[in-house]
Design a protein around this motif. Structure first.
Motif, PDB file in Angstrom:
ATOM      1  N   ASP B 169       7.138  32.620 -43.476  1.00  0.00           N
ATOM      2  CA  ASP B 169       7.800  33.866 -44.058  1.00  0.00           C
ATOM      3  C   ASP B 169       8.583  34.617 -43.130  1.00  0.00           C
ATOM      4  O   ASP B 169       7.788  35.079 -42.140  1.00  0.00           O
ATOM      5  CB  ASP B 169       6.474  34.796 -44.456  1.00  0.00           C
ATOM      6  N   THR B 170       9.766  34.735 -43.310  1.00  0.00           N
ATOM      7  CA  THR B 170      10.729  35.703 -42.269  1.00  0.00           C
ATOM      8  C   THR B 170      10.469  36.932 -42.547  1.00  0.00           C
ATOM      9  O   THR B 170      11.281  37.642 -41.691  1.00  0.00           O
ATOM     10  CB  THR B 170      11.934  34.958 -42.298  1.00  0.00           C
ATOM     11  N   SER B 171       9.796  37.526 -43.395  1.00  0.00           N
ATOM     12  CA  SER B 171       9.689  39.055 -43.544  1.00  0.00           C
ATOM     13  C   SER B 171       8.519  39.273 -42.628  1.00  0.00           C
ATOM     14  O   SER B 171       8.221  40.631 -42.316  1.00  0.00           O
ATOM     15  CB  SER B 171       9.346  39.306 -44.916  1.00  0.00           C
ATOM     16  N   GLU B 172       7.706  38.721 -42.133  1.00  0.00           N
ATOM     17  CA  GLU B 172       6.583  38.616 -41.327  1.00  0.00           C
ATOM     18  C   GLU B 172       6.864  38.052 -39.749  1.00  0.00           C
ATOM     19  O   GLU B 172       7.456  36.957 -39.633  1.00  0.00           O
ATOM     20  CB  GLU B 172       5.218  38.115 -41.811  1.00  0.00           C
ATOM     21  N   PRO B 173       6.321  38.685 -38.876  1.00  0.00           N
ATOM     22  CA  PRO B 173       6.691  38.052 -37.554  1.00  0.00           C
ATOM     23  C   PRO B 173       5.862  36.785 -37.226  1.00  0.00           C
ATOM     24  O   PRO B 173       4.785  36.732 -38.058  1.00  0.00           O
ATOM     25  CB  PRO B 173       5.994  39.288 -36.472  1.00  0.00           C
ATOM     26  N   PRO B 174       6.022  36.215 -36.243  1.00  0.00           N
ATOM     27  CA  PRO B 174       5.227  35.175 -36.036  1.00  0.00           C
ATOM     28  C   PRO B 174       3.725  35.214 -35.785  1.00  0.00           C
ATOM     29  O   PRO B 174       3.391  36.304 -35.051  1.00  0.00           O
ATOM     30  CB  PRO B 174       5.926  34.460 -34.739  1.00  0.00           C
ATOM     31  N   SER B 175       2.937  34.555 -36.056  1.00  0.00           N
ATOM     32  CA  SER B 175       1.449  34.680 -35.885  1.00  0.00           C
ATOM     33  C   SER B 175       0.682  33.574 -35.893  1.00  0.00           C
ATOM     34  O   SER B 175       1.385  32.287 -36.258  1.00  0.00           O
ATOM     35  CB  SER B 175       0.966  35.615 -37.002  1.00  0.00           C
ATOM     36  N   GLU B 176      -0.565  33.411 -36.003  1.00  0.00           N
ATOM     37  CA  GLU B 176      -1.361  32.179 -35.999  1.00  0.00           C
ATOM     38  C   GLU B 176      -0.790  31.611 -37.591  1.00  0.00           C
ATOM     39  O   GLU B 176      -1.169  30.290 -37.621  1.00  0.00           O
ATOM     40  CB  GLU B 176      -2.581  32.484 -35.666  1.00  0.00           C
ATOM     41  N   THR B 177      -0.713  32.098 -38.549  1.00  0.00           N
ATOM     42  CA  THR B 177      -0.571  31.719 -39.783  1.00  0.00           C
ATOM     43  C   THR B 177       0.857  31.667 -40.398  1.00  0.00           C
ATOM     44  O   THR B 177       1.197  31.533 -41.496  1.00  0.00           O
ATOM     45  CB  THR B 177      -1.587  32.604 -40.938  1.00  0.00           C
ATOM     46  N   ASN B 178       1.807  32.173 -39.550  1.00  0.00           N
ATOM     47  CA  ASN B 178       3.209  32.004 -39.879  1.00  0.00           C
ATOM     48  C   ASN B 178       3.928  31.425 -38.648  1.00  0.00           C
ATOM     49  O   ASN B 178       3.933  32.308 -37.475  1.00  0.00           O
ATOM     50  CB  ASN B 178       3.719  33.523 -40.080  1.00  0.00           C
ATOM     51  N   PRO B 179       4.429  30.409 -38.631  1.00  0.00           N
ATOM     52  CA  PRO B 179       4.351  29.298 -39.672  1.00  0.00           C
ATOM     53  C   PRO B 179       2.897  28.706 -40.020  1.00  0.00           C
ATOM     54  O   PRO B 179       2.134  28.780 -39.231  1.00  0.00           O
ATOM     55  CB  PRO B 179       5.559  28.102 -39.143  1.00  0.00           C
ATOM     56  N   LEU B 180       3.072  28.411 -41.606  1.00  0.00           N
ATOM     57  CA  LEU B 180       1.853  27.632 -41.748  1.00  0.00           C
ATOM     58  C   LEU B 180       2.238  26.428 -42.345  1.00  0.00           C
ATOM     59  O   LEU B 180       3.057  26.116 -43.041  1.00  0.00           O
ATOM     60  CB  LEU B 180       1.478  28.700 -43.115  1.00  0.00           C
ATOM     61  N   PRO B 181       1.671  25.243 -41.278  1.00  0.00           N
ATOM     62  CA  PRO B 181       2.148  23.902 -41.895  1.00  0.00           C
ATOM     63  C   PRO B 181       1.039  23.596 -43.065  1.00  0.00           C
ATOM     64  O   PRO B 181      -0.062  23.777 -43.130  1.00  0.00           O
ATOM     65  CB  PRO B 181       1.451  23.096 -40.866  1.00  0.00           C
ATOM     66  N   ARG B 182       1.708  22.974 -44.015  1.00  0.00           N
ATOM     67  CA  ARG B 182       0.872  22.231 -45.229  1.00  0.00           C
ATOM     68  C   ARG B 182       1.439  20.777 -45.473  1.00  0.00           C
ATOM     69  O   ARG B 182       2.417  20.499 -45.258  1.00  0.00           O
ATOM     70  CB  ARG B 182       1.439  23.040 -46.532  1.00  0.00           C
ATOM     71  N   THR B 183       0.463  19.968 -45.787  1.00  0.00           N
ATOM     72  CA  THR B 183       0.665  18.721 -45.886  1.00  0.00           C
ATOM     73  C   THR B 183       0.303  18.298 -47.572  1.00  0.00           C
ATOM     74  O   THR B 183      -0.858  18.813 -48.034  1.00  0.00           O
ATOM     75  CB  THR B 183      -0.197  17.888 -45.232  1.00  0.00           C
ATOM     76  N   LEU B 184       1.448  17.819 -48.064  1.00  0.00           N
ATOM     77  CA  LEU B 184       1.326  17.573 -49.711  1.00  0.00           C
ATOM     78  C   LEU B 184       0.473  16.283 -49.844  1.00  0.00           C
ATOM     79  O   LEU B 184       0.671  15.402 -49.187  1.00  0.00           O
ATOM     80  CB  LEU B 184       2.433  17.428 -50.305  1.00  0.00           C
ATOM     81  N   ARG B 185      -0.593  16.519 -50.798  1.00  0.00           N
ATOM     82  CA  ARG B 185      -1.278  15.203 -51.098  1.00  0.00           C
ATOM     83  C   ARG B 185      -0.249  14.279 -51.501  1.00  0.00           C
ATOM     84  O   ARG B 185       0.660  14.478 -52.561  1.00  0.00           O
ATOM     85  CB  ARG B 185      -2.322  15.125 -52.129  1.00  0.00           C
ATOM     86  N   SER B 186      -0.180  13.001 -51.099  1.00  0.00           N
ATOM     87  CA  SER B 186       1.081  12.351 -51.422  1.00  0.00           C
ATOM     88  C   SER B 186       0.364  10.980 -52.196  1.00  0.00           C
ATOM     89  O   SER B 186      -0.756  10.370 -51.622  1.00  0.00           O
ATOM     90  CB  SER B 186       1.692  11.675 -50.015  1.00  0.00           C
TER      91      SER B 186
END
Lengths: 325, 542
Positions: B169-186
């Motif tokens: 979310d580039t409207s928010e500064p870097p934090s522990e949850t930004n970036p947020l990695p997500r893995t799609l169930r494949s």
């Protein structure tokens, strides 16, 4: 650094040293005799007169009867050979012996083969013309120098001449002129670059003489510096260049040593010196603004590449071989 | 030591220094940057500057143009091993994705990161988002808020997760949850294309969704609730169906249960229609549910769009090599076939740009052949008559005789103009058109170029045409259609139309040779005679 300049300069220094050494003669009138038993008729082997030799005695006859003059004084009669076979013709010792003069009618005649050595008429330890050549090495930390060399060292051929005009007991002052030339090339981000520098300077050199063969010097050289910078940048329609004059000045201190004479070469003309000096060279800073090498009325002449300011200031040294006469 | 000995020692030392060329210890080597030729793969036009990524120096050069066409250059460091770089949709930011040091041997070695730079002029580094794994795909939200980094292409990693998305979310500064990695169930697929929806009115409220097309299914991620699992829609049981495109609609403003997503594939003669409805399962991960319908067709569709017709919302579908379009009612999946004068392959809504849009709120669509099609010309499909009087709903524009490969939009205030780029230009050149939707006219413009590139200015006033590698560039005034040809003194590789640091705009033509050159021409009064040339943009400054 351009190798040709460096090696030419180094060769010049080396050749000059070799030449000066080859001129050094093993038999010098100033060299002390190897042995007092050099022979009865060897006035040329007489001990050399030191620079601080005593003045000739007032009474030449007395002086001659007591001790032969170690060397002929200007205007004084030379030694007279005794008649052959005379007991007086046999020197009692190996010390050169000179008979006393026998009155005004006994005119001095120099012996055959013995001609007075014609040394310099001037005090060649400080009263001389000097020409010199060697290497000037500068450490140039300017960022504007970086496109042209992969290090900060810039070597130039240094040639100059001076004349000692103001002479004191130990001090002298020698104005002169100097020309220095150097070129260096490299690659700047893949573009071929070259820098050529000429320095034309007026020398003001003060010398403090430590005896006959050594002097220390302080030198100031205001100079006109001409630089030509080239960059073969492919994004330009023609080779980029800047040709400009700027003012500069060097202030150095050093020493000169007449090595050949110190090791025994004759006090002849010319003399050779090794001169070294260190100091600081200041050069006016100018923007390094390169433009294509096209006609002035060509619109492409308005293109420019500004690589920041370049000044050639920095700590420097010179090593020259000087010839004095 | 006597004075004479000292002097002799000094002279000997100077002689030694001179004759040996001086030792390395006093050389003072120049910065190694001077020994590195520029390496530029990414040249990007921004709103108030243009960017050159010099990968050999791990640097970004952001260059402004002032009122006198002089350049103000800002160099910023960036990460090692640039794998992707893109501008934000409005050009106000530059995104640079880097791999960093791979493998990392020391704690100080650089991690993969997304670097965000200002594109309006200052060139400042706005933010740096460190990510854990080196990924190369970069998807940018059209609204400029989100950036998603994903695995694209092959990976050099020993073990890689192709289904991992990193949402930033580039409207928010870097934090522990930004970036947020997500893995799609494949179910065996991996992400191929990512589509950001605008805000949709769903039963549980307004949502922005991320539609992820893998190579065999579709996943939907709620961007407003990234802590929730994605919804994956399997498109077939044998994994042979490959998604080829998605479209979406929010439906009627008065309803919150008619937001829909349609998916076409490369092999199925059908379209998957997904309706986002209320979630009644309280244990479900998301607060919306999906119902799936399949609309059967004769062929695999080449393009589709949700359209408003006189009969209500429809999904309009085009099939290649068929002179017809199919309208499907998303509520009932009943279809209506509409004959077409040609086998059009592409469709785009132009309701907002035409002057005679139906008052009923129905849409007007533009049809053309598309890349690789032999169908010439364009047609306008008035969907206000589609269901009842389909035969009267198509208007073919007779001015365009060549096949249209690409339609380029023009920004406001001239959004009613479209540039019709032909499918291919012959060796002797060809013809392109400026389509005026308000007048329904297509003005031809001839070119002798065989490989045409174009850039439309952000103010919608001009279009620049050039042929890469040549010195020719032309600007078309999109109001008067007056062309002006310019011949620059060096070959052109990129053209940008950017705002000057003061007032006005400038055209920047980049010349790729050496350390990159540029020619600046005033965009409002283009003239070679007043062009300002620059050379060696990446030369020096170390």
């Amino acid at each position: 650094m351009r190798p040709s300049v460096f090696f030419a300069s180094a060769a010049l220094v080396s050749l000059s040293l070799v030449a000066s050494a080859s001129l050094a003669q093993p038999t010098s009138p100033t060299k002390p005799p190897d042995s007092p038993a050099a022979g009865p008729t060897a006035p040329d082997k007489a001990p050399a007169a030191p620079d601080d030799a005593l003045p000739p005695p007032d009474d030449e006859a007395v002086a001659a009867s007591e001790q032969p003059a170690t060397s002929p004084q200007p205007g004084a009669p030379g030694p007279v050979h005794p008649p052959p076979g005379s007991p007086a013709g046999r020197p009692p010792t190996a010390v050169p012996w000179y008979p006393a003069a026998v009155g005004p009618t006994a005119q001095y005649e120099p012996p055959p083969g013995e001609v007075e050595d014609e040394g310099p008429s001037r005090d060649m330890s400080k009263d001389f013309w000097q020409v010199y050549g060697g290497v000037r090495t500068s450490w140039i930390p300017s960022e504007g120098y970086n496109p042209f060399d992969d290090n900060d060292i810039f070597n130039q051929l240094s040639i100059g001449a001076s004349r000692a005009l103001v002479l004191g007991p130990q001090l002298s002052f020698a104005p002169g002129v100097m020309w220095e030339f150097g070129a260096v090339d490299a690659e700047a981000r893949g573009a071929r670059s070259e820098l050529i520098v000429h320095r034309l300077g007026a020398v003001a050199e003060g010398r403090f003489h430590l005896g006959r063969d050594v002097y220390i010097l302080a030198k100031v050289v205001p100079q006109a510096v001409h630089t030509r910078a080239y960059l073969s940048e492919d994004s330009s329609p023609a080779q980029l260049q800047q040709k400009t004059w700027r003012f500069g000045a060097d202030a150095t201190a050093g020493a000169a040593w007449n090595i050949p004479r110190s090791v025994g070469s004759p006090n002849v003309i010319p003399q050779f010196w090794l001169v070294g000096e260190v100091g600081y060279g200041w050069t006016m800073s100018k923007d390094l603004e390169l433009t294509p090498d096209v006609d002035e009325d060509d619109p492409q002449a308005r293109m420019k590449l500004n690589l920041g300011s370049m000044d050639l200031s920095g700590v420097m040294m010179r090593v020259n071989v000087a010839m004095t006469f | 030591m006597t004075l004479r000995t000292a002097i002799l020692t000094g002279l000997s030392g100077l002689l030694l220094l001179t004759t040996t060329g001086c030792g390395d210890w006093i050389h003072g080597d120049r910065p190694s940057s001077w020994d590195t030729p520029p390496e530029v793969r990414h040249r990007i036009g921004l709103s108030g500057s243009f960017a050159l990524l010099d990968e050999s120096l791990n640097a970004v050069h952001l260059i402004q143009v002032d009122g006198s066409s002089e350049l103000k250059q800002t160099r910023r460091g960036t990460g090692k091993s640039v794998v992707n770089a893109k501008a934000s949709p409005d050009g106000d930011r530059l995104f640079v994705l880097t791999e960093g040091d791979q493998p990392r041997r020391k704690s100080t070695d650089e991690r993969p990161a997304l670097w965000v730079y200002d594109g309006t002029g200052s060139g400042d580094l706005i933010a740096k988002y460190t990510i854990s794994d080196p990924l190369s795909g970069l998807a940018i939200d059209p609204e400029g808020r989100y950036v998603v980094v994903y695995a694209a292409g092959s990976s050099n990693a020993f073990v890689a997760n192709p289904n991992e998305l990193v949402v930033i979310d580039t409207s928010e500064p870097p934090s522990e949850t930004n970036p947020l990695p997500r893995t799609l169930r494949s179910f065996g697929g991996s992400p191929q294309r990512l589509t950001f929806t605008p805000t949709l009115n769903l039963p549980a409220g307004e949502r922005r969704l991320l539609l992820v097309e893998t190579d065999q299914d579709l996943s939907i991620l709620d961007l407003d609730h990234l802590d929730r699992k994605e919804v994956t829609v399997r498109l077939s049981g044998d994994y042979k169906v490959v998604p080829a495109g998605v479209v979406f609609t929010d439906g009627l403003p008065s309803r919150n249960d008619d937001a829909r997503v349609a998916v076409r594939t490369t092999k199925e003669n059908s379209v998957f229609l997904l309706t986002l409805v209320e979630q009644f399962n309280e244990t479900a991960d998301n607060d919306f549910d999906i119902t799936i319908n399949i609309i059967g067709l004769t062929n695999t569709p080449s393009d589709f769009a949700f359209v408003n017709t006189d009969g209500g919302l429809r999904l309009a579908m085009l099939e290649p090599n068929l002179r017809r379009a199919t309208l499907a009612d998303p509520d009932t999946t009943t279809v209506t076939e509409v004959d077409m004068p040609a086998a059009f392959g592409r469709i785009s809504l132009v309701t907002q740009e035409v002057s005679d849009a139906p008052a009923s709120g129905s849409d007007v669509a533009m049809l053309w052949g598309g890349s690789g099609s032999s169908t010439s010309g364009v047609a306008f499909w008035s969907l206000g008559k589609s269901v009842g009087q389909a035969y009267r709903s198509i208007e073919t524009l007779p001015d365009v005789a060549s096949a249209v490969g690409e339609v380029v939009n023009v920004p406001a205030p001239n959004q009613s103009l479209k540039l019709l780029v032909p499918s291919s230009l012959g060796s002797q050149g060809g013809q392109f058109h400026v389509l005026d939707l308000s007048q329904r006219t297509a003005s031809p413009l001839n070119t002798k170029a065989s490989n045409l590139s174009l850039t439309v200015s952000a103010d919608g006033q001009r279009a620049w045409f050039f042929e890469p590698g040549t010195q020719d560039v032309a600007v078309i005034d999109l109001v008067t259609l007056h062309p002006q040809n310019l011949v620059l003194d060096r070959p052109i590789w990129n053209v940008f139309d950017i705002a000057r640091s003061g007032d006005g705009r400038a055209m920047v033509a980049l010349h790729e040779q050496g350390a990159i050159g540029a020619t600046i021409i005033d965009a409002f009064s283009p003239d070679e005679a007043s062009a300002v040339g620059h050379v060696g943009l990446l030369q020096g400054g170390f």
